[in-house]
Design an enzyme around this catalytic site. Structure first.
Site, PDB file in Angstrom:
ATOM      1  CG  ASN A  95      -1.610   1.325   1.276  1.00  0.00           C
ATOM      2  OD1 ASN A  95      -2.411   1.807   0.613  1.00  0.00           O
ATOM      3  ND2 ASN A  95      -1.069   2.217   2.549  1.00  0.00           N
ATOM      4  CE1 TYR A 168      -0.098   8.401  -6.449  1.00  0.00           C
ATOM      5  CE2 TYR A 168      -1.429   8.457  -8.442  1.00  0.00           C
ATOM      6  CZ  TYR A 168      -1.443   8.092  -7.098  1.00  0.00           C
ATOM      7  OH  TYR A 168      -2.087   7.321  -6.403  1.00  0.00           O
ATOM      8  CE  LYS A 172      -0.312   4.726  -6.992  1.00  0.00           C
ATOM      9  NZ  LYS A 172      -0.347   3.644  -5.874  1.00  0.00           N
TER      10      LYS A 172
END
Length: 270
Positions: A95, A168, A172
């Site tokens: 996470n 970012y 991902k």
């Protein structure tokens, strides 16, 4: 909260970045579902300890463990300590993540590298160490039908481009292909690897996007379900992916996004 205290009974879990937000909620729900949980944190020791205290107060088992997930030596030490404490590990929730936003032409190499190191390399390092333990131990049928479960927390931005957040979004997108490749390789060993891709979720990192009526109204234009998600929405999905209820689910990304990936601009312009 909706949960079964027996769904993950006897299982051992490690949640990275669990001192706040989505990670905290996932850790709470895993514990409420019967798992013992190692609470990883980077700098928020007090918040991590409070979570452990809450879990223990509800008759659960947990402990804190500090590590920077981008550092290989710290990850190896974290897993050694977790195995010493729990004996083994059954569930890894990858996470931990961060943002360092910038217009593309102004983005520094440090901003790029730090986001990739934490968001992508960190998940690689943790998944690798967890997989080693899963392979060593194999399936324990009285605990789970899988030898182990890895859940990668991704984002809708693994498929939605995001100007001003190139590092970012790239991290991902990388998580998605990494997850699928690991899942393909480890599936014959009954190790299940999947992802959750949250949409807009009420967490401290994005508070400015939902904390005022004006900001929330703007955000809701992107969400067909017309509500901003809560951390519990992600936590419940994580418990399901960690349980034998999802035993035939391999290499899948579960989008928990209120329909954000459904191109909401087409509602009135189809």
């Amino acid at each position: 909260m909706s949960y079964s205290p027996y769904l993950l009974k006897g299982q051992k879990a490690l949640v990275t970045g669990a001192s706040s937000g989505i990670g905290e909620a996932i850790a709470r729900y895993l514990a409420l579902s019967g798992a013992a949980v190692a609470i990883n944190y980077h700098s928020e020791a007090e918040s991590a300890q409070k979570l452990v205290d809450d879990i223990k107060a509800a008759n659960g088992e947990a402990f804190t463990i500090q590590a920077d997930v981008s550092k290989e030596d710290e990850i190896k030490a974290m897993f050694s300590q977790t195995l010493e404490q729990f004996g083994t590990i059954d569930i890894l929730v990858n996470n931990a993540g961060l943002q360092k936003d910038s217009p593309f032409v102004d983005m520094t190499l440090e901003q790029w590298n730090r986001v990739i190191e934490v968001n992508l390399t960190g998940q690689f390092l943790c998944a690798r160490e967890a997989a080693k333990e899963f392979l060593r131990r194999g399936v324990q049928p009285h605990i789970s039908s899988a030898a182990g479960k890895i859940i990668c927390i991704s984002s809708v931005h693994q498929v939605i481009p995001w100007a001003g957040h190139v590092n970012y979004a790239a991290s991902k997108g990388g998580i998605n292909m990494m997850m699928q490749s690991i899942a393909q390789e480890l599936a014959p060993h009954k190790i299940r690897v999947n992802s959750i891709a949250p949409g807009a979720i009420k967490t401290p990192i994005n508070k400015s996007a939902w904390d005022t009526p004006e900001a929330e109204a703007k955000l809701l234009k992107l969400i067909p379900a017309k509500r901003v998600g809560d951390v519990e929405d992600i936590a419940k999905a994580a418990v399901w992916l960690a349980s034998d209820d999802s035993d035939y689910v391999y290499g899948t990304t579960l989008f928990v996004d209120g329909g954000m990936t459904l191109y909401p601009d087409f509602i009135e312009n189809g």
